[in-house]
Design a protein around this motif. Sequence first.
Motif, PDB file in Angstrom:
ATOM      1  N   ALA A  12       0.837  -1.207   0.000  1.00  0.00           N
ATOM      2  CA  ALA A  12       0.000   0.000   0.000  1.00  0.00           C
ATOM      3  C   ALA A  12       0.871   1.257   0.000  1.00  0.00           C
ATOM      4  CB  ALA A  12      -0.927  -0.015   1.209  1.00  0.00           C
ATOM      5  N   ASP A  13       1.899   1.274   0.878  1.00  0.00           N
ATOM      6  CA  ASP A  13       2.765   2.451   0.959  1.00  0.00           C
ATOM      7  C   ASP A  13       3.589   2.623  -0.303  1.00  0.00           C
ATOM      8  OD1 ASP A  13       3.044   3.269   4.184  1.00  0.00           O
ATOM      9  OD2 ASP A  13       2.319   1.245   3.729  1.00  0.00           O
ATOM     10  N   ARG A  14       4.061   1.473  -0.801  1.00  0.00           N
ATOM     11  CA  ARG A  14       4.871   1.567  -2.013  1.00  0.00           C
ATOM     12  C   ARG A  14       4.072   2.168  -3.156  1.00  0.00           C
ATOM     13  NH1 ARG A  14       8.155  -3.233  -1.785  1.00  0.00           N
ATOM     14  NH2 ARG A  14       6.549  -4.328  -2.942  1.00  0.00           N
ATOM     15  N   GLN A  15       2.784   1.768  -3.211  1.00  0.00           N
ATOM     16  CA  GLN A  15       1.945   2.298  -4.280  1.00  0.00           C
ATOM     17  C   GLN A  15       1.773   3.802  -4.157  1.00  0.00           C
ATOM     18  OE1 GLN A  15      -1.433  -0.285  -4.104  1.00  0.00           O
ATOM     19  NE2 GLN A  15      -0.321  -1.849  -5.261  1.00  0.00           N
ATOM     20  N   LEU A  16       1.682   4.277  -2.894  1.00  0.00           N
ATOM     21  CA  LEU A  16       1.562   5.726  -2.690  1.00  0.00           C
ATOM     22  C   LEU A  16       2.731   6.458  -3.338  1.00  0.00           C
ATOM     23  CD1 LEU A  16       0.298   6.209   0.976  1.00  0.00           C
ATOM     24  CD2 LEU A  16      -0.787   6.952  -1.161  1.00  0.00           C
ATOM     25  N   PHE A  17       3.940   5.930  -3.128  1.00  0.00           N
ATOM     26  CA  PHE A  17       5.119   6.569  -3.729  1.00  0.00           C
ATOM     27  C   PHE A  17       5.090   6.445  -5.243  1.00  0.00           C
ATOM     28  CE2 PHE A  17       6.806   5.928   0.576  1.00  0.00           C
ATOM     29  CZ  PHE A  17       7.220   7.226   0.829  1.00  0.00           C
ATOM     30  N   GLU A  18       4.589   5.290  -5.721  1.00  0.00           N
ATOM     31  CA  GLU A  18       4.497   5.053  -7.150  1.00  0.00           C
ATOM     32  C   GLU A  18       3.549   6.081  -7.779  1.00  0.00           C
ATOM     33  OE1 GLU A  18       6.653   3.026  -8.448  1.00  0.00           O
ATOM     34  OE2 GLU A  18       5.904   3.777 -10.382  1.00  0.00           O
ATOM     35  N   VAL A  19       2.436   6.310  -7.075  1.00  0.00           N
ATOM     36  CA  VAL A  19       1.461   7.286  -7.560  1.00  0.00           C
ATOM     37  C   VAL A  19       2.113   8.670  -7.675  1.00  0.00           C
ATOM     38  CG1 VAL A  19      -0.652   8.536  -6.954  1.00  0.00           C
ATOM     39  CG2 VAL A  19      -0.549   6.045  -6.707  1.00  0.00           C
ATOM     40  N   GLN A  20       2.874   9.055  -6.634  1.00  0.00           N
ATOM     41  CA  GLN A  20       3.551  10.363  -6.676  1.00  0.00           C
ATOM     42  C   GLN A  20       4.464  10.470  -7.884  1.00  0.00           C
ATOM     43  OE1 GLN A  20       5.604  11.642  -3.168  1.00  0.00           O
ATOM     44  NE2 GLN A  20       4.007  10.849  -1.795  1.00  0.00           N
ATOM     45  N   ARG A  21       5.192   9.359  -8.109  1.00  0.00           N
ATOM     46  CA  ARG A  21       6.119   9.346  -9.240  1.00  0.00           C
ATOM     47  C   ARG A  21       5.369   9.529 -10.555  1.00  0.00           C
ATOM     48  NH1 ARG A  21      10.258   6.306  -6.552  1.00  0.00           N
ATOM     49  NH2 ARG A  21       8.820   4.566  -6.332  1.00  0.00           N
ATOM     50  N   GLN A  22       4.225   8.806 -10.660  1.00  0.00           N
ATOM     51  CA  GLN A  22       3.463   8.915 -11.905  1.00  0.00           C
ATOM     52  C   GLN A  22       2.930  10.322 -12.094  1.00  0.00           C
ATOM     53  OE1 GLN A  22       0.741   5.674 -11.532  1.00  0.00           O
ATOM     54  NE2 GLN A  22       2.298   4.183 -12.154  1.00  0.00           N
ATOM     55  N   GLN A  23       2.526  10.943 -10.960  1.00  0.00           N
ATOM     56  CA  GLN A  23       2.025  12.323 -11.051  1.00  0.00           C
ATOM     57  C   GLN A  23       3.093  13.242 -11.632  1.00  0.00           C
ATOM     58  OE1 GLN A  23       0.733  13.308  -7.151  1.00  0.00           O
ATOM     59  NE2 GLN A  23      -1.383  12.647  -7.507  1.00  0.00           N
ATOM     60  N   ILE A  24       4.318  13.075 -11.093  1.00  0.00           N
ATOM     61  CA  ILE A  24       5.417  13.913 -11.595  1.00  0.00           C
ATOM     62  C   ILE A  24       5.641  13.648 -13.071  1.00  0.00           C
ATOM     63  CG2 ILE A  24       7.895  14.385 -11.438  1.00  0.00           C
ATOM     64  CD1 ILE A  24       7.659  13.590  -8.458  1.00  0.00           C
TER      65      ILE A  24
END
Length: 735
Positions: free
Chosen positions: A551-563
């Motif tokens: 779950a946490d890893r996905q949060l970071f992944e989402v941030q990366r995709q946003q950037i």
Amino acid sequence: MSNELTIALAGNPNAGKTTLFNALTGARQHVGNYPGVTVDSKEGQYSKDGLKCRLVDLPGIYSLSPYSEEEVVARDYLVNQRPGVIINIVDAANLERNLYLSCQFMEMGVPMVIALNMIDVAKKRGLEIDHDRLSELIGLPVCPIVARTGQGISELMATAIAHAREHSKWQPADISYGDDLDSAMIDLTGMIEQGEFLTKDYPGRWTALKYLEKDDRHLSIGDSADVKLSSQLVAKVEQVSRHLEQTVGSEPDAMIADHRYGFIKSIVKQNVVHRTMDQDRLHASDRIDKVVTHRFAGPLIMLLILMGLYNFTFTYSALPIAWFEAFFSWLGGLADTHVAEGYFKSMLISGIIDGIGGVLGFVPLIMFMFFGIALLEDTGYLARVAFMMDRIFRIFGLHGSSVMAYVISGGIAGGCAVPGVMATRTLRSPKERMATLLTVPFMNCGAKLPVIALLVGAFFSEHQARYMFLFTLLAWVMALLAAKLLRMTVLRGPATPFVLELPPYRFPTFQGLLIHTWEKTWQYIKKAGTVILGISILIWAMMTFPGLPDADRQLFEVQRQQIASQATPALLAELDGPDEPSLAALAIQDDLLAVGGAEAEAALRYSVAGRIGTSMETVSWLPGFDWRTNIALVGGFAAKEVIISTLGTSYSLGEVDPDASDSLGTTLAKDSGWNAVKALSVIIFVMFYAPCFVTVACIVKEAGSWKWGVFSITFNTVFAFMFSSLVYQVGSRVF
Ligand code: GDP
Ligand code: MG
């Protein structure tokens, strides 16, 4: 008295027994072997005034303890063969050391005359011995001789024969070992003589002495003669030992040895030795020593030589170390490109390759260090260093030879406790050696220096050099005080009786130096290698597992995709392209790195090490450490360099190169959680807490028990914790 007299020649190795034996017997001799051992026995004939004498050349020995075949052979010979008299050959140029054996013959009581040999050598060294005075004080005939030229040997033989005639009975000398032991000796001798225990072969006083010394061989002879009385004697000795342990903190055998040396000193001091200080005739070594051990010039020369050794080691080993580092980073790079992403790859690179690289990285250092030490030792200079430092170090329960280990471990600035611990081998006295090897890790080794430099640079930048010097001084003071503490508690006991001799200076052979160096290096590789690999993997695992939850890893992944979604594909392609990326592309890269850093920080906090660090906050508030500092300090157990890289990771800086840690320093200086007092507290903790595990592995090996490794970790960490807590608590109230 019969017409045959047996005369035994006894003395230290190289005192001149064989030379005298040959001079007396000429060709009338034969070489045999003592039964069951590899020690040569030599017998020959000598006649004087119609009296035929059987001469026996005993093996050379330093004492009458049962620790070597030679000593046992000599002892058994005297007891079983009962020579009419022994000629104790004493090297006049090394009088005190040689008399230690004479003293033990006297305790045994065998009829004896002393042949004071090598008076020519002594004279060359500016020593003249008053043999009449010596004879008077020691109560035995003393004949000066030069065995090599035959000077004085006919008088010697006449004296020996006359002495044998007058003294057929053994008469043990009554040497005092201090009140407690003297009264114990009286009780024990009484029990022995009353029970006629071994008295047919041994004087009662000698048996009493051997029981007090806990001489294994004599105890087993006693057991087979009369178990009951033997165990009564042992019980009595135990009682005395306990009493001594409580009152003076010493063992009977050590006390006895001390008093033997004292006895000899008191004799030699009474005008027995005269120094003829005629400059021209002083031995070359003595002349060198006049300068090298001079009260003022000596320490200066020593400092120069030690710094020379230190520079030699760290300068010349730098290149091979760089080769090793280059090789292992190449290996890491190879693994990075060829091994599939995942835990195995991470373990291979951060656990195995870094671990082995860390171990082998020390090899050039150790080789150069041991080469330097072998050079100083083989030339005879190390003995001079020990001689000069002995007075000061004795105050702290150490030995003069300890200084070497401290310097190597970082006593001047930078160094390494691994070769430092190994260098304690030159110390022959066991308790002093333990105290030294447990305290050398207090020195500021080359891995702690960057940590200290980083914090000093960030918080005390105005007086950087002065602070670095103060921390070096602090390391010395604390190491010596800790040694004193150890010597008063777990390593309690008197200074080991150990005569410091100054051997003549010699030119070492290159081959000998190389062999010594290689032997020690190989020992290190073999022993340290296995342990280190295991622990390195363990620490890697602690900082890696369990990974962030999905779950946490996905949060970071989402941030990366946003950037990434805010950037055009062209901008992203620029980052991988061959040209310099534009500012816009770099800004995106920075954002991505920041997310990566934050993820690494979160993963670290979530890992076993992170949890330990967090849970340690319950006590670490005392020295003022937060969870990030705690993890860094836990990681520092792997190697102190890791402290900087771990702090970097936990402050979201990604990988931090310890050599380029300016940015970390600036970050810490600006961070509201840090201030000068906390920096000081961290520096002190880093200086004194558990040694890195390579050092611990060496301590375990050198001390011969893993318990000392555990002790070292615990003692140092508790000590560091208390010290930093004190500094932090007092400091934050005052400033
Ligand atoms: P051991 O080990 O007691 O048998 O000693 P050695 O008889 O082998 O002697 C050791 C060394 O000392 C030899 O090199 C001898 O030549 C030398 N040496 C023995 N006695 C004298 C002496 O009175 N004067 C000198 N200058 N050298 C001696
Ligand atoms: Mg010999």
